[in-house]
Motif scaffolding. Structure first.
Motif, PDB file in Angstrom:
ATOM      1  N   GLU A  51       0.830  -1.206   0.000  1.00 47.75           N
ATOM      2  CA  GLU A  51       0.000   0.000   0.000  1.00 47.75           C
ATOM      3  C   GLU A  51       0.862   1.253   0.000  1.00 47.75           C
ATOM      4  O   GLU A  51       0.581   2.218  -0.728  1.00 47.75           O
ATOM      5  CB  GLU A  51      -0.913  -0.011   1.227  1.00 47.75           C
ATOM      6  CG  GLU A  51      -1.872   1.151   1.266  1.00 47.75           C
ATOM      7  CD  GLU A  51      -2.797   1.091   2.468  1.00 47.75           C
ATOM      8  OE1 GLU A  51      -3.082   2.158   3.018  1.00 47.75           O
ATOM      9  OE2 GLU A  51      -3.220  -0.008   2.842  1.00 47.75           O
ATOM     10  N   LEU A  52       1.936   1.253   0.800  1.00 45.45           N
ATOM     11  CA  LEU A  52       2.821   2.415   0.840  1.00 45.45           C
ATOM     12  C   LEU A  52       3.548   2.593  -0.497  1.00 45.45           C
ATOM     13  O   LEU A  52       3.760   3.725  -0.945  1.00 45.45           O
ATOM     14  CB  LEU A  52       3.827   2.289   1.986  1.00 45.45           C
ATOM     15  CG  LEU A  52       3.252   2.455   3.393  1.00 45.45           C
ATOM     16  CD1 LEU A  52       4.330   2.206   4.436  1.00 45.45           C
ATOM     17  CD2 LEU A  52       2.634   3.826   3.588  1.00 45.45           C
ATOM     18  N   ALA A  53       3.929   1.482  -1.139  1.00 46.50           N
ATOM     19  CA  ALA A  53       4.587   1.577  -2.439  1.00 46.50           C
ATOM     20  C   ALA A  53       3.642   2.179  -3.473  1.00 46.50           C
ATOM     21  O   ALA A  53       4.039   3.030  -4.280  1.00 46.50           O
ATOM     22  CB  ALA A  53       5.068   0.194  -2.893  1.00 46.50           C
ATOM     23  N   GLU A  54       2.374   1.759  -3.460  1.00 50.15           N
ATOM     24  CA  GLU A  54       1.393   2.327  -4.388  1.00 50.15           C
ATOM     25  C   GLU A  54       1.195   3.816  -4.131  1.00 50.15           C
ATOM     26  O   GLU A  54       1.102   4.615  -5.058  1.00 50.15           O
ATOM     27  CB  GLU A  54       0.068   1.585  -4.267  1.00 50.15           C
ATOM     28  CG  GLU A  54       0.111   0.171  -4.805  1.00 50.15           C
ATOM     29  CD  GLU A  54      -1.124  -0.648  -4.475  1.00 50.15           C
ATOM     30  OE1 GLU A  54      -2.066  -0.097  -3.858  1.00 50.15           O
ATOM     31  OE2 GLU A  54      -1.149  -1.836  -4.832  1.00 50.15           O
ATOM     32  N   LYS A  55       1.147   4.181  -2.853  1.00 46.54           N
ATOM     33  CA  LYS A  55       1.000   5.589  -2.498  1.00 46.54           C
ATOM     34  C   LYS A  55       2.233   6.373  -2.946  1.00 46.54           C
ATOM     35  O   LYS A  55       2.137   7.516  -3.393  1.00 46.54           O
ATOM     36  CB  LYS A  55       0.783   5.727  -0.993  1.00 46.54           C
ATOM     37  CG  LYS A  55       0.481   7.129  -0.556  1.00 46.54           C
ATOM     38  CD  LYS A  55       0.133   7.147   0.917  1.00 46.54           C
ATOM     39  CE  LYS A  55      -0.582   8.407   1.232  1.00 46.54           C
ATOM     40  NZ  LYS A  55      -1.854   8.220   1.833  1.00 46.54           N
ATOM     41  N   GLY A  56       3.412   5.762  -2.833  1.00 45.03           N
ATOM     42  CA  GLY A  56       4.652   6.403  -3.274  1.00 45.03           C
ATOM     43  C   GLY A  56       4.664   6.648  -4.767  1.00 45.03           C
ATOM     44  O   GLY A  56       5.102   7.698  -5.230  1.00 45.03           O
ATOM     45  N   VAL A  57       4.177   5.674  -5.542  1.00 38.77           N
ATOM     46  CA  VAL A  57       4.104   5.840  -6.996  1.00 38.77           C
ATOM     47  C   VAL A  57       3.182   7.011  -7.338  1.00 38.77           C
ATOM     48  O   VAL A  57       3.502   7.858  -8.178  1.00 38.77           O
ATOM     49  CB  VAL A  57       3.612   4.534  -7.666  1.00 38.77           C
ATOM     50  CG1 VAL A  57       3.282   4.761  -9.126  1.00 38.77           C
ATOM     51  CG2 VAL A  57       4.650   3.433  -7.522  1.00 38.77           C
ATOM     52  N   THR A  58       2.037   7.068  -6.666  1.00 40.46           N
ATOM     53  CA  THR A  58       1.082   8.156  -6.904  1.00 40.46           C
ATOM     54  C   THR A  58       1.678   9.504  -6.518  1.00 40.46           C
ATOM     55  O   THR A  58       1.557  10.484  -7.260  1.00 40.46           O
ATOM     56  CB  THR A  58      -0.208   7.906  -6.101  1.00 40.46           C
ATOM     57  OG1 THR A  58      -0.731   6.639  -6.451  1.00 40.46           O
ATOM     58  CG2 THR A  58      -1.236   8.984  -6.369  1.00 40.46           C
ATOM     59  N   THR A  59       2.349   9.541  -5.371  1.00 43.62           N
ATOM     60  CA  THR A  59       2.957  10.784  -4.898  1.00 43.62           C
ATOM     61  C   THR A  59       4.033  11.253  -5.865  1.00 43.62           C
ATOM     62  O   THR A  59       4.122  12.447  -6.174  1.00 43.62           O
ATOM     63  CB  THR A  59       3.551  10.582  -3.492  1.00 43.62           C
ATOM     64  OG1 THR A  59       2.517  10.145  -2.612  1.00 43.62           O
ATOM     65  CG2 THR A  59       4.159  11.863  -2.958  1.00 43.62           C
ATOM     66  N   GLU A  60       4.848  10.324  -6.349  1.00 45.69           N
ATOM     67  CA  GLU A  60       5.895  10.691  -7.296  1.00 45.69           C
ATOM     68  C   GLU A  60       5.288  11.246  -8.589  1.00 45.69           C
ATOM     69  O   GLU A  60       5.760  12.251  -9.128  1.00 45.69           O
ATOM     70  CB  GLU A  60       6.780   9.493  -7.619  1.00 45.69           C
ATOM     71  CG  GLU A  60       7.903   9.855  -8.585  1.00 45.69           C
ATOM     72  CD  GLU A  60       8.686   8.650  -9.053  1.00 45.69           C
ATOM     73  OE1 GLU A  60       9.899   8.795  -9.197  1.00 45.69           O
ATOM     74  OE2 GLU A  60       8.076   7.593  -9.296  1.00 45.69           O
ATOM     75  N   ALA A  61       4.231  10.611  -9.075  1.00 40.60           N
ATOM     76  CA  ALA A  61       3.579  11.082 -10.301  1.00 40.60           C
ATOM     77  C   ALA A  61       3.011  12.489 -10.107  1.00 40.60           C
ATOM     78  O   ALA A  61       3.140  13.351 -10.988  1.00 40.60           O
ATOM     79  CB  ALA A  61       2.483  10.118 -10.723  1.00 40.60           C
ATOM     80  N   GLU A  62       2.395  12.734  -8.956  1.00 41.44           N
ATOM     81  CA  GLU A  62       1.851  14.066  -8.676  1.00 41.44           C
ATOM     82  C   GLU A  62       2.962  15.093  -8.584  1.00 41.44           C
ATOM     83  O   GLU A  62       2.834  16.216  -9.099  1.00 41.44           O
ATOM     84  CB  GLU A  62       1.051  14.042  -7.376  1.00 41.44           C
ATOM     85  CG  GLU A  62      -0.251  13.280  -7.459  1.00 41.44           C
ATOM     86  CD  GLU A  62      -0.926  13.112  -6.105  1.00 41.44           C
ATOM     87  OE1 GLU A  62      -0.336  13.507  -5.069  1.00 41.44           O
ATOM     88  OE2 GLU A  62      -2.044  12.585  -6.080  1.00 41.44           O
ATOM     89  N   ALA A  63       4.061  14.737  -7.937  1.00 39.47           N
ATOM     90  CA  ALA A  63       5.185  15.666  -7.791  1.00 39.47           C
ATOM     91  C   ALA A  63       5.803  15.980  -9.158  1.00 39.47           C
ATOM     92  O   ALA A  63       6.108  17.138  -9.449  1.00 39.47           O
ATOM     93  CB  ALA A  63       6.233  15.081  -6.856  1.00 39.47           C
TER      94      ALA A  63
END
Length: 142
Positions: A51-63
């Motif tokens: 779950e944290l890895a998926e959130k990290g991917v999303t956060t990176e894409a937003e950034a």
């Protein structure tokens, strides 16, 4: 250990760390998220890291999207701040000019050449970034 496995391990670690940091900021900013995240701690380690890895991917894409928009605004010289204003941020734009006592008309030419060189440098860095991304994709596909 295979290098591809090691690369995937580092990449997942990066995304888990990014997701954990994002979750920590949410916990600090929103008490409702705090309760939700504490309830999640009862799950297995694999579920939490996924779950944290998926959130990290999303956060990176937003950034990346935010930075790309910011760079595009700077390159194009547009002062569109509607996205940052809606997020509660204020953008202050200043322009630095060199002062030359001997050539008062030369500052405008100097300013244009600085903008052109900055634009060229940003384009070069963007091309390098695109090249690195394609190399990374090739490594991932192998």
């Amino acid at each position: 250990m295979d290098t591809i496995d090691l690369e995937k391990l580092f990449q997942k670690g990066y995304y888990v760390t990014l997701g954990a940091t994002s979750s920590l900021l949410e916990v600090i900013q929103d008490p409702a998220k705090r309760e939700e995240n504490f309830r999640r701690l009862g799950r297995s380690f694999d579920e939490i890291t996924q779950e944290l890895a998926e959130k990290g991917v999303t956060t990176e894409a937003e950034a990346r999207s935010y930075v790309d928009k910011f760079i595009a605004q700077q390159v194009n010289g547009t002062g569109n701040t509607t996205n940052s204003e809606s997020a509660g941020l204020t953008t202050v734009t200043t322009t630095a000019k060199t002062v030359d006592d001997n050539a008062p008309d030369g500052t405008e030419k100097s300013d244009k050449s600085v903008k052109a060189s900055m634009r060229d440098e940003i384009q070069e860095l963007t091309q390098q970034l695109a090249s690195l991304r394609s190399q990374l994709e090739q490594l991932r596909s192998n």
